[in-house]
Scaffold this motif. Structure first.
Motif, mmCIF file in Angstrom:
data_model
loop_
_atom_site.group_PDB
_atom_site.id
_atom_site.type_symbol
_atom_site.label_atom_id
_atom_site.label_comp_id
_atom_site.label_asym_id
_atom_site.label_seq_id
_atom_site.Cartn_x
_atom_site.Cartn_y
_atom_site.Cartn_z
ATOM 1 N N GLY A 43 0.808 -1.210 0.000
ATOM 2 C CA GLY A 43 0.000 0.000 0.000
ATOM 3 C C GLY A 43 0.840 1.257 0.000
ATOM 4 N N GLU A 44 0.148 2.383 0.078
ATOM 5 C CA GLU A 44 0.793 3.689 -0.032
ATOM 6 C C GLU A 44 0.795 4.388 1.332
ATOM 7 O OE1 GLU A 44 -0.112 7.788 -2.525
ATOM 8 O OE2 GLU A 44 -0.435 5.837 -3.508
ATOM 9 N N PHE A 205 13.225 11.213 -8.669
ATOM 10 C CA PHE A 205 11.831 10.898 -8.331
ATOM 11 C C PHE A 205 10.920 11.163 -9.525
ATOM 12 C CE2 PHE A 205 13.332 10.466 -4.185
ATOM 13 C CZ PHE A 205 12.324 10.118 -3.297
ATOM 14 N N PRO A 206 9.902 10.312 -9.729
ATOM 15 C CA PRO A 206 9.598 9.066 -9.016
ATOM 16 C C PRO A 206 10.585 7.955 -9.406
ATOM 17 C CG PRO A 206 8.080 9.354 -10.834
ATOM 18 C CD PRO A 206 8.912 10.607 -10.781
ATOM 19 N N GLN A 215 9.365 -4.891 -3.634
ATOM 20 C CA GLN A 215 9.423 -3.758 -4.561
ATOM 21 C C GLN A 215 8.599 -2.610 -4.000
ATOM 22 O OE1 GLN A 215 9.107 -4.378 -8.913
ATOM 23 N NE2 GLN A 215 7.467 -2.861 -8.874
ATOM 24 N N PHE A 216 9.185 -1.411 -4.028
ATOM 25 C CA PHE A 216 8.448 -0.238 -3.586
ATOM 26 C C PHE A 216 8.762 0.945 -4.497
ATOM 27 C CE2 PHE A 216 12.323 -0.701 -1.144
ATOM 28 C CZ PHE A 216 12.911 0.567 -1.142
ATOM 29 N N ASP A 217 7.759 1.794 -4.661
ATOM 30 C CA ASP A 217 7.869 2.969 -5.518
ATOM 31 C C ASP A 217 8.011 4.219 -4.653
ATOM 32 O OD1 ASP A 217 7.392 1.407 -7.882
ATOM 33 O OD2 ASP A 217 5.269 1.376 -7.309
ATOM 34 N N VAL A 230 4.270 0.431 -1.512
ATOM 35 C CA VAL A 230 4.832 -0.920 -1.515
ATOM 36 C C VAL A 230 3.938 -1.806 -2.371
ATOM 37 C CG1 VAL A 230 5.425 -2.934 -0.127
ATOM 38 C CG2 VAL A 230 5.873 -0.629 0.760
ATOM 39 N N SER A 231 4.492 -2.330 -3.456
ATOM 40 C CA SER A 231 3.704 -3.194 -4.338
ATOM 41 C C SER A 231 3.973 -4.670 -4.074
ATOM 42 C CB SER A 231 4.008 -2.863 -5.810
ATOM 43 O OG SER A 231 5.394 -2.964 -6.071
#
Length: 250
Positions: A43-44, A205-206, A215-217, A230-231
């Motif tokens: 999640g974000e 960024f991004p 994996q996280f953005d 976080v995906s």
């Protein structure tokens, strides 16, 4: 003469983390932890300095509880011990790293040489890392005789000590304003970290980053930190740390 020491903590290779090397002998000790997957962390969210992108539980590969006291080392009936792999015997050690002595070792490990559910031997070793127990080397040919002390096996999910491995955001308080991340492990009371950090430039960024299969953005920069999504969390896998120390003599 001046001696300067430098220690580096790095991630143990996955292949080394799941087996005891044959060259180490039939009394070799090798201990790793298991990262517990936690899909609820997807999640974000917004992170401030020292918040965690991911923080997942570490479990032992084997767990036992004493059926009677071992007062010499402050262990009582019900005290939990974690399994340390060793060919030819069952070895369980106190999971809380104890302060090293100037001379000798302080970490108690118990031996069940005939797998009958009773410990009949004891030896002392040392954890080479802070935060989590990391045992290497070999057990002695003739451990000190004790007991025997009965024990019972437990499911590893019953492990009471709350240990974790996580990706921590360290902020951007540097001349370039770049964002720094660090791999930490241990408990809230005692934390160790891998020596190598990774940096994400503020101009990139991004961005997307990975760690241990997670994996996280990095979505955006905020006045007090960053926004991340976080995906994919860290999948279940072995986790161990190697500590390398070099000595320089002047």
């Amino acid at each position: 003469m001046k001696i300067v020491t430098k220690s580096i903590c790095s991630l143990a290779a996955a292949a080394a983390a799941v087996s005891v090397p044959a060259w180490a002998g039939d009394r070799a000790l090798h201990h790793v932890w298991t990262i517990q997957e936690d899909p609820t962390l997807r999640g974000e969210r917004t992170l401030a300095r020292e918040d965690y992108v991911l923080k997942q539980r570490l479990l032992p590969t084997g767990l036992a509880a004493l059926s009677s006291d071992l007062q010499e080392f402050g262990l009582t009936a019900g005290s939990q011990l974690v399994e340390v792999r060793s060919p030819g015997a069952l070895v369980f050690c106190d999971p809380v790293p104890r302060a090293q002595k100037l001379v000798g070792h302080s970490q108690p490990c118990l031996v069940d040489a005939d797998s009958d559910g009773r410990f009949e031997g004891l030896f002392l070793t040392s954890s080479v890392t802070k935060g989590i127990l990391t045992v290497a080397g070999s057990r002695p040919k003739a451990p000190r005789a004790i007991g025997p002390i009965a024990y019972r096996r437990l499911e590893v999910v019953a492990f009471e000590l709350q240990l974790f491995v996580g990706v921590q955001y360290r902020g951007n308080a540097n001349a370039a304003g770049n964002h720094v991340f660090q791999i930490n492990y241990g408990s809230d009371a005692s934390i160790g970290s891998l020596t190598s950090r990774f940096v994400v430039g503020k101009a990139t960024f991004p961005a997307t980053r990975t760690a241990f299969g997670a994996q996280f953005d990095l979505l955006s920069q905020t006045p007090d930190g960053i926004q991340v999504r976080v995906s994919r969390t860290i999948p279940t896998q072995p986790f161990g740390v190697v500590k390398t120390t070099t000595y320089t003599i002047y």
